[in-house]
Scaffold this motif. Structure first.
Motif, PDB file in Angstrom:
ATOM      1  N   CYS A 151     -79.881 -12.435 -39.515  1.00 42.30           N
ATOM      2  CA  CYS A 151     -80.759 -12.503 -38.347  1.00 42.30           C
ATOM      3  C   CYS A 151     -80.443 -13.809 -37.617  1.00 42.30           C
ATOM      4  O   CYS A 151     -80.705 -14.894 -38.131  1.00 42.30           O
ATOM      5  N   TYR A 152     -79.871 -13.698 -36.424  1.00 47.03           N
ATOM      6  CA  TYR A 152     -79.470 -14.877 -35.656  1.00 47.03           C
ATOM      7  C   TYR A 152     -80.538 -15.306 -34.642  1.00 47.03           C
ATOM      8  O   TYR A 152     -80.569 -16.457 -34.219  1.00 47.03           O
ATOM      9  N   TYR A 153     -81.374 -14.381 -34.247  1.00 46.36           N
ATOM     10  CA  TYR A 153     -82.467 -14.692 -33.316  1.00 46.36           C
ATOM     11  C   TYR A 153     -83.536 -13.615 -33.452  1.00 46.36           C
ATOM     12  O   TYR A 153     -83.268 -12.489 -33.875  1.00 46.36           O
ATOM     13  N   LEU A 154     -84.771 -13.992 -33.135  1.00 44.79           N
ATOM     14  CA  LEU A 154     -85.904 -13.078 -33.252  1.00 44.79           C
ATOM     15  C   LEU A 154     -86.068 -12.257 -31.969  1.00 44.79           C
ATOM     16  O   LEU A 154     -85.739 -12.726 -30.888  1.00 44.79           O
ATOM     17  N   PRO A 155     -86.606 -11.024 -32.094  1.00 40.71           N
ATOM     18  CA  PRO A 155     -87.009 -10.348 -33.333  1.00 40.71           C
ATOM     19  C   PRO A 155     -85.822  -9.681 -34.020  1.00 40.71           C
ATOM     20  O   PRO A 155     -84.844  -9.326 -33.385  1.00 40.71           O
TER      21      PRO A 155
END
Length: 212
Positions: A151-155
Motif C-alpha cells: 500500500c503506497y497511498y491511502l485508501p
C-alpha cells in the motif's frame, strides 16, 4: 570532422552511457517474506574471499562464502560455495565485506550458479530482528501461498482472502517498517491470510488487513 568536434561527440556519448548505467538499477521495496518465497536460495553465510571475473562489459564479482545454514534451496544446491553478482552497483551488484560479518543472502540459481543483487534481500545477520530470524526458520515458509499487497497511498484494501495489506510504505520505505521487521503473512485455519506476530502458533483470532 575536426578533432574538437570528434572530442565533443565522444564526451557526450560517454556522459549518456554513464547516466544510463547510473540509473539502470531500480528496485521496488520487498517484504522479507516475499524475498524468501521468491528466491531459489536463502542462506546465512560469511564471505571469506572475492574475485573479479572478467566476463561481460563490467565484469562479475564472485564471492566465496562459508555457509552456516540454508533456509531455502535444498533441492537446488544444498551447499553454496560461491555467490555471483554484478561488479558494478549501478547494475545492481552488491558489495559484501570479506571476513567481517555473517550475512543473510537470497538469490536465484542460473546454470548451476547462485546470483544475487540489490533487488534481492541481503543483510548483515546481526541487523535482523528476532521475528525475521524466526520467519526464516519457519514462518515465512508457511506464508508462501499468501500474497503481500503493498500500500503506497491511502485508501488501499485487500481484494482476496489470500492477501495481507503491507502499509510500511506509508511511513517507511519498505523493509525498515514494523510489518517487515516483526510480522509474517500466514494462512489461517479458515483459509484466509493475515499478519501474525507472537510466540504461539497462528490462530483465527488474528485480525487481517490493517493489523498490525
Amino acid at each position: 570532422m575536426s578533432a574538437w568536434l570528434s572530442f565533443l561527440l565522444v564526451l557526450l556519448c560517454s556522459w549518456s552511457l554513464n547516466d544510463l548505467v547510473a540509473e539502470a538499477c531500480t528496485c521496488l521495496p520487498i517484504h522479507p517474506q516475499d524475498a524468501f518465497c521468491n528466491s531459489d536460495i536463502v542462506i546465512r553465510a560469511k564471505v571469506v574471499g572475492k574475485k573479479l571475473m572478467k566476463d561481460g562489459p563490467f565484469g562479475t564479482m564472485r564471492y566465496t562464502v562459508k555457509q552456516t545454514k540454508m533456509y531455502r534451496g535444498f533441492d537446488k544446491m544444498p551447499q553454496v560455495q560461491y555467490i555471483y553478482t554484478e561488479a558494478s552497483e549501478s547494475l545492481c551488484g552488491v558489495k559484501l565485506e570479506v571476513n567481517k560479518y555473517q550475512y543473510l543472502i537470497t538469490g536465484r540459481v542460473y546454470e548451476g550458479k547462485v546470483y544475487t543483487g540489490l533487488c534481492n534481500l541481503y543483510e548483515k545477520w546481526d541487523r535482523l530482528t528476532l521475528s525475521q530470524r524466526k520467519g526464516l526458520n519457519h514462518r515465512y515458509h508457511l506464508g508462501c501461498g499468501c500474497k503481500i499487497k503493498p500500500c503506497y497511498y491511502l485508501p488501499c484494501f485487500v481484494t482476496s482472502k489470500n492477501e495481507c495489506l503491507w502499509t510500511d510504505m506509508l511511513s517507511n520505505f519498505g523493509h525498515s517498517g514494523s510489518q517487515s521487521k516483526h510480522y509474517a503473512c500466514i494462512r489461517q485455519k479458515e483459509g484466509y491470510c493475515s499478519w501474525y506476530r507472537g510466540w504461539a502458533p497462528p490462530d483465527k483470532t488474528i485480525i487481517n488487513a490493517t493489523d498490525p
